[in-house]
Design a protein around this motif. Structure first.
Motif, PDB file in Angstrom:
ATOM      1  N   GLU A  40       0.824  -1.211   0.000  1.00 61.40           N
ATOM      2  CA  GLU A  40       0.000   0.000   0.000  1.00 61.40           C
ATOM      3  C   GLU A  40       0.862   1.267   0.000  1.00 61.40           C
ATOM      4  O   GLU A  40       1.844   1.362   0.725  1.00 61.40           O
ATOM      5  CB  GLU A  40      -0.896   0.010   1.238  1.00 61.40           C
ATOM      6  N   TYR A  41       0.483   2.259  -0.809  1.00 63.00           N
ATOM      7  CA  TYR A  41       1.117   3.575  -0.818  1.00 63.00           C
ATOM      8  C   TYR A  41       0.456   4.424   0.257  1.00 63.00           C
ATOM      9  O   TYR A  41      -0.762   4.389   0.441  1.00 63.00           O
ATOM     10  CB  TYR A  41       0.950   4.253  -2.186  1.00 63.00           C
ATOM     11  N   THR A  42       1.249   5.212   0.986  1.00 64.42           N
ATOM     12  CA  THR A  42       0.712   6.126   1.977  1.00 64.42           C
ATOM     13  C   THR A  42       1.461   7.454   1.910  1.00 64.42           C
ATOM     14  O   THR A  42       2.607   7.495   1.470  1.00 64.42           O
ATOM     15  CB  THR A  42       0.782   5.529   3.402  1.00 64.42           C
ATOM     16  N   ARG A  43       0.803   8.538   2.335  1.00 66.61           N
ATOM     17  CA  ARG A  43       1.444   9.860   2.343  1.00 66.61           C
ATOM     18  C   ARG A  43       2.056  10.183   3.693  1.00 66.61           C
ATOM     19  O   ARG A  43       2.815  11.141   3.816  1.00 66.61           O
ATOM     20  CB  ARG A  43       0.431  10.928   1.955  1.00 66.61           C
ATOM     21  N   SER A  44       1.731   9.396   4.739  1.00 63.40           N
ATOM     22  CA  SER A  44       2.362   9.587   6.049  1.00 63.40           C
ATOM     23  C   SER A  44       2.438   8.243   6.755  1.00 63.40           C
ATOM     24  O   SER A  44       1.594   7.360   6.541  1.00 63.40           O
ATOM     25  CB  SER A  44       1.596  10.598   6.892  1.00 63.40           C
ATOM     26  N   TYR A  45       3.450   8.100   7.604  1.00 61.76           N
ATOM     27  CA  TYR A  45       3.646   6.844   8.323  1.00 61.76           C
ATOM     28  C   TYR A  45       4.365   7.136   9.631  1.00 61.76           C
ATOM     29  O   TYR A  45       5.353   7.878   9.638  1.00 61.76           O
ATOM     30  CB  TYR A  45       4.465   5.863   7.479  1.00 61.76           C
ATOM     31  N   THR A  46       3.865   6.573  10.709  1.00 62.91           N
ATOM     32  CA  THR A  46       4.495   6.762  12.013  1.00 62.91           C
ATOM     33  C   THR A  46       5.350   5.552  12.332  1.00 62.91           C
ATOM     34  O   THR A  46       4.877   4.412  12.297  1.00 62.91           O
ATOM     35  CB  THR A  46       3.430   6.976  13.106  1.00 62.91           C
ATOM     36  N   TYR A  47       6.622   5.821  12.624  1.00 62.11           N
ATOM     37  CA  TYR A  47       7.591   4.778  12.949  1.00 62.11           C
ATOM     38  C   TYR A  47       8.356   5.228  14.187  1.00 62.11           C
ATOM     39  O   TYR A  47       8.958   6.306  14.177  1.00 62.11           O
ATOM     40  CB  TYR A  47       8.545   4.562  11.766  1.00 62.11           C
ATOM     41  N   LEU A  48       8.297   4.433  15.244  1.00 58.57           N
ATOM     42  CA  LEU A  48       8.969   4.754  16.502  1.00 58.57           C
ATOM     43  C   LEU A  48       8.601   6.160  16.989  1.00 58.57           C
ATOM     44  O   LEU A  48       9.454   6.958  17.356  1.00 58.57           O
ATOM     45  CB  LEU A  48      10.479   4.596  16.374  1.00 58.57           C
ATOM     46  N   GLU A  49       7.315   6.478  16.925  1.00 62.99           N
ATOM     47  CA  GLU A  49       6.745   7.742  17.395  1.00 62.99           C
ATOM     48  C   GLU A  49       7.153   8.969  16.581  1.00 62.99           C
ATOM     49  O   GLU A  49       6.958  10.106  17.006  1.00 62.99           O
ATOM     50  CB  GLU A  49       7.044   7.952  18.875  1.00 62.99           C
ATOM     51  N   VAL A  50       7.709   8.775  15.404  1.00 63.04           N
ATOM     52  CA  VAL A  50       8.031   9.866  14.482  1.00 63.04           C
ATOM     53  C   VAL A  50       7.189   9.654  13.229  1.00 63.04           C
ATOM     54  O   VAL A  50       7.179   8.566  12.660  1.00 63.04           O
ATOM     55  CB  VAL A  50       9.528   9.883  14.116  1.00 63.04           C
ATOM     56  N   THR A  51       6.475  10.702  12.810  1.00 60.91           N
ATOM     57  CA  THR A  51       5.642  10.603  11.617  1.00 60.91           C
ATOM     58  C   THR A  51       6.393  11.180  10.422  1.00 60.91           C
ATOM     59  O   THR A  51       6.797  12.340  10.435  1.00 60.91           O
ATOM     60  CB  THR A  51       4.308  11.349  11.811  1.00 60.91           C
ATOM     61  N   PHE A  52       6.585  10.350   9.409  1.00 67.35           N
ATOM     62  CA  PHE A  52       7.196  10.766   8.152  1.00 67.35           C
ATOM     63  C   PHE A  52       6.060  11.211   7.242  1.00 67.35           C
ATOM     64  O   PHE A  52       5.043  10.534   7.128  1.00 67.35           O
ATOM     65  CB  PHE A  52       7.942   9.596   7.502  1.00 67.35           C
ATOM     66  N   ILE A  53       6.235  12.350   6.571  1.00 65.78           N
ATOM     67  CA  ILE A  53       5.193  12.913   5.731  1.00 65.78           C
ATOM     68  C   ILE A  53       5.775  13.195   4.349  1.00 65.78           C
ATOM     69  O   ILE A  53       6.848  13.779   4.230  1.00 65.78           O
ATOM     70  CB  ILE A  53       4.624  14.208   6.349  1.00 65.78           C
ATOM     71  N   GLY A  54       5.075  12.788   3.314  1.00 64.66           N
ATOM     72  CA  GLY A  54       5.535  13.002   1.954  1.00 64.66           C
ATOM     73  C   GLY A  54       4.415  13.600   1.112  1.00 64.66           C
ATOM     74  O   GLY A  54       3.322  13.801   1.599  1.00 64.66           O
ATOM     75  N   PRO A  55       4.626  13.913  -0.145  1.00 66.09           N
ATOM     76  CA  PRO A  55       5.833  13.575  -0.876  1.00 66.09           C
ATOM     77  C   PRO A  55       7.006  14.536  -0.651  1.00 66.09           C
ATOM     78  O   PRO A  55       8.139  14.196  -0.941  1.00 66.09           O
ATOM     79  CB  PRO A  55       5.400  13.582  -2.330  1.00 66.09           C
TER      80      PRO A  55
END
Length: 80
Positions: A59-74
């Motif tokens: 699945e493609y996503t525009r944001s993802y939280t990993y270890l309490e940090v949210t990565f936001i793209g593009p």
């Protein structure tokens, strides 16, 4: 978190190779997401790369939280 991993590549082909490397890990495709950074939303809509784990599409996503940090793209940004 000891069993979580982030795979990074500078090309779609490189990332797909990472997904097919036989590491002996069991990958849960339902918890696996794909992001594209440093491009425009229009490019993503037009050219979104497709990635697969076996026969299942990642699945493609525009944001993802990993270890309490949210990565936001593009456009790459972080939120804590």
């Amino acid at each position: 978190y000891a069993d979580d991993i982030v795979l990074i590549s500078d090309s779609p082909e490189g990332l797909q190779r990472h997904l097919y490397t036989d590491t002996g890990f069991s990958i849960n495709v339902d918890k696996t997401k794909m992001m594209v950074f440093n491009t425009t939303q229009a490019w993503v809509r037009r050219s979104e790369p497709k990635f697969f784990l076996g026969e299942e599409k990642v699945e493609y996503t525009r944001s993802y939280t990993y270890l309490e940090v949210t990565f936001i793209g593009p456009r790459f940004s972080l939120s804590c």
